[in-house]
Design a protein around this motif. Sequence first.
Motif, mmCIF file in Angstrom:
data_model
loop_
_atom_site.group_PDB
_atom_site.id
_atom_site.type_symbol
_atom_site.label_atom_id
_atom_site.label_comp_id
_atom_site.label_asym_id
_atom_site.label_seq_id
_atom_site.Cartn_x
_atom_site.Cartn_y
_atom_site.Cartn_z
ATOM 1 N N THR A 205 0.816 -1.222 0.000
ATOM 2 C CA THR A 205 0.000 0.000 0.000
ATOM 3 C C THR A 205 0.848 1.270 0.000
ATOM 4 O O THR A 205 0.295 2.375 -0.006
ATOM 5 N N GLN A 206 2.181 1.111 0.019
ATOM 6 C CA GLN A 206 3.040 2.304 -0.084
ATOM 7 C C GLN A 206 2.636 3.058 -1.354
ATOM 8 O O GLN A 206 2.484 2.457 -2.415
ATOM 9 N N LYS A 207 2.495 4.370 -1.229
ATOM 10 C CA LYS A 207 1.934 5.161 -2.332
ATOM 11 C C LYS A 207 2.824 6.372 -2.567
ATOM 12 O O LYS A 207 3.062 7.166 -1.656
ATOM 13 N N LYS A 208 3.329 6.502 -3.806
ATOM 14 C CA LYS A 208 4.293 7.561 -4.103
ATOM 15 C C LYS A 208 4.077 8.128 -5.500
ATOM 16 O O LYS A 208 3.399 7.537 -6.336
ATOM 17 N N SER A 209 4.705 9.272 -5.713
ATOM 18 C CA SER A 209 4.646 9.970 -6.992
ATOM 19 C C SER A 209 5.865 9.581 -7.835
ATOM 20 O O SER A 209 6.983 9.505 -7.311
ATOM 21 N N TYR A 210 5.654 9.340 -9.119
ATOM 22 C CA TYR A 210 6.726 8.940 -10.034
ATOM 23 C C TYR A 210 6.775 9.895 -11.215
ATOM 24 O O TYR A 210 5.738 10.270 -11.767
ATOM 25 N N LEU A 211 7.997 10.260 -11.616
ATOM 26 C CA LEU A 211 8.197 11.198 -12.713
ATOM 27 C C LEU A 211 9.142 10.572 -13.734
ATOM 28 O O LEU A 211 10.217 10.082 -13.365
ATOM 29 N N HIS A 212 8.746 10.586 -15.009
ATOM 30 C CA HIS A 212 9.614 10.021 -16.036
ATOM 31 C C HIS A 212 10.846 10.903 -16.214
ATOM 32 O O HIS A 212 10.773 12.128 -16.088
ATOM 33 N N ASN A 241 5.048 14.673 -9.651
ATOM 34 C CA ASN A 241 3.819 14.570 -10.423
ATOM 35 C C ASN A 241 2.623 14.950 -9.567
ATOM 36 O O ASN A 241 2.716 15.009 -8.340
ATOM 37 N N ASP A 242 1.488 15.183 -10.225
ATOM 38 C CA ASP A 242 0.283 15.576 -9.495
ATOM 39 C C ASP A 242 -0.450 14.381 -8.893
ATOM 40 O O ASP A 242 -1.357 14.560 -8.083
ATOM 41 N N ASP A 243 -0.080 13.173 -9.319
ATOM 42 C CA ASP A 243 -0.768 11.985 -8.821
ATOM 43 C C ASP A 243 0.238 11.036 -8.189
ATOM 44 O O ASP A 243 1.443 11.285 -8.192
ATOM 45 N N TRP A 244 -0.271 9.939 -7.649
ATOM 46 C CA TRP A 244 0.603 8.922 -7.052
ATOM 47 C C TRP A 244 0.045 7.546 -7.315
ATOM 48 O O TRP A 244 -1.086 7.388 -7.762
ATOM 49 N N ILE A 245 0.862 6.526 -7.054
ATOM 50 C CA ILE A 245 0.522 5.152 -7.410
ATOM 51 C C ILE A 245 1.063 4.216 -6.332
ATOM 52 O O ILE A 245 2.119 4.477 -5.745
ATOM 53 N N THR A 246 0.336 3.121 -6.044
ATOM 54 C CA THR A 246 0.789 2.189 -5.012
ATOM 55 C C THR A 246 1.796 1.184 -5.583
ATOM 56 O O THR A 246 1.836 0.942 -6.792
ATOM 57 N N VAL A 247 2.555 0.584 -4.695
ATOM 58 C CA VAL A 247 3.517 -0.447 -5.094
ATOM 59 C C VAL A 247 2.783 -1.636 -5.723
ATOM 60 O O VAL A 247 3.246 -2.224 -6.703
ATOM 61 N N LYS A 248 1.623 -1.988 -5.157
ATOM 62 C CA LYS A 248 0.839 -3.101 -5.717
ATOM 63 C C LYS A 248 0.402 -2.783 -7.152
ATOM 64 O O LYS A 248 0.461 -3.650 -8.035
#
Length: 314
Positions: A205-212, A241-248
């Motif tokens: 459930t770790q949730k972070k922002s990723y940037l290309h 980034n403006d959004d984030w995504i979980t590890v799952k």
Amino acid sequence: MKVLVTGGAGFIGSHLVDTLMKEEHEVRVLDDLSAGSLENIKRWLDHERFEFIKGDMRDLSVVKKAIGGVDAVFHLAANPEVRIGAQSPELLYETNVAITYNLLEAIKDSAVEYLVFTSSSTVYGDAKVIPTPEDAWLEPISVYGGAKLAAEALISGYAHTFGFRALVLRLANIIGERSNHGVIYDFINKLRMNPKELEILGDGTQKKSYLHVSDTVEGILHIFEHFRRGAKSFDVYNLGNDDWITVKEIAEIVSEEMKLKPLFKFTGGVDGGRGWKGDVKLMLLSIEKAKSTGWKPRMNSYEAVRRTVEELLG
């Protein structure tokens, strides 16, 4: 301009070098190749506007030689592994703080006008405000984050004291072609070894922002130009980034792109589901300040993750 890129053979550094060369600057790279690779910059090695110096920034004489005649320094050299701090804090000190001190000692007696430093979202630790703005409370929970913050503080002190101008960019999780560490890289390698099962550190459930990385380099150079036109001695911007995504969710995208349906095996992690000691569980930077300069990322976190998986799979 004539610029020095420390860590210019590394993941982000080599992409920055590509753009600087295309923009027809004179570019010098200083790298000890401990994390970087000549393969990343081989297309420029024989170019008349390019120079490569293999050297260890822990040696002040090497750094002094490398900054000779340059107008600006993009300081990306660092140990990129957050997790190593628990096993080897002295290495993080040497390869983040000590090399920055040496660079500043060299710059203060030189004609360098600008220093751009790539810091990290880890300086905020477990942020009390999300999305996290640049003026938020700084409380790193990893040695890596502490080393980045120490480097930031030294840079601010030297810039104000010795009259050069310094820009700090706090980066979210940067991903893309040529990356050789991080969650996507790890997942791909794990699934290549065992396509039926994927170990996921923490509870997923770790949730972070990723940037290309392409958006990152564009942001670095855009904000640098904005900073140059201003009058501040020192400034700080978040790049994310403006959004984030979980590890799952990342694991699901990697599995889908590899056309696999592995069993996900969560380790449970430490301290409430973190991947490791010092892992920031929730990270979303406010990028309003960066966007106010006219920059914004072209890809969101989900698109950046999918693009990166495609790039790493070739």
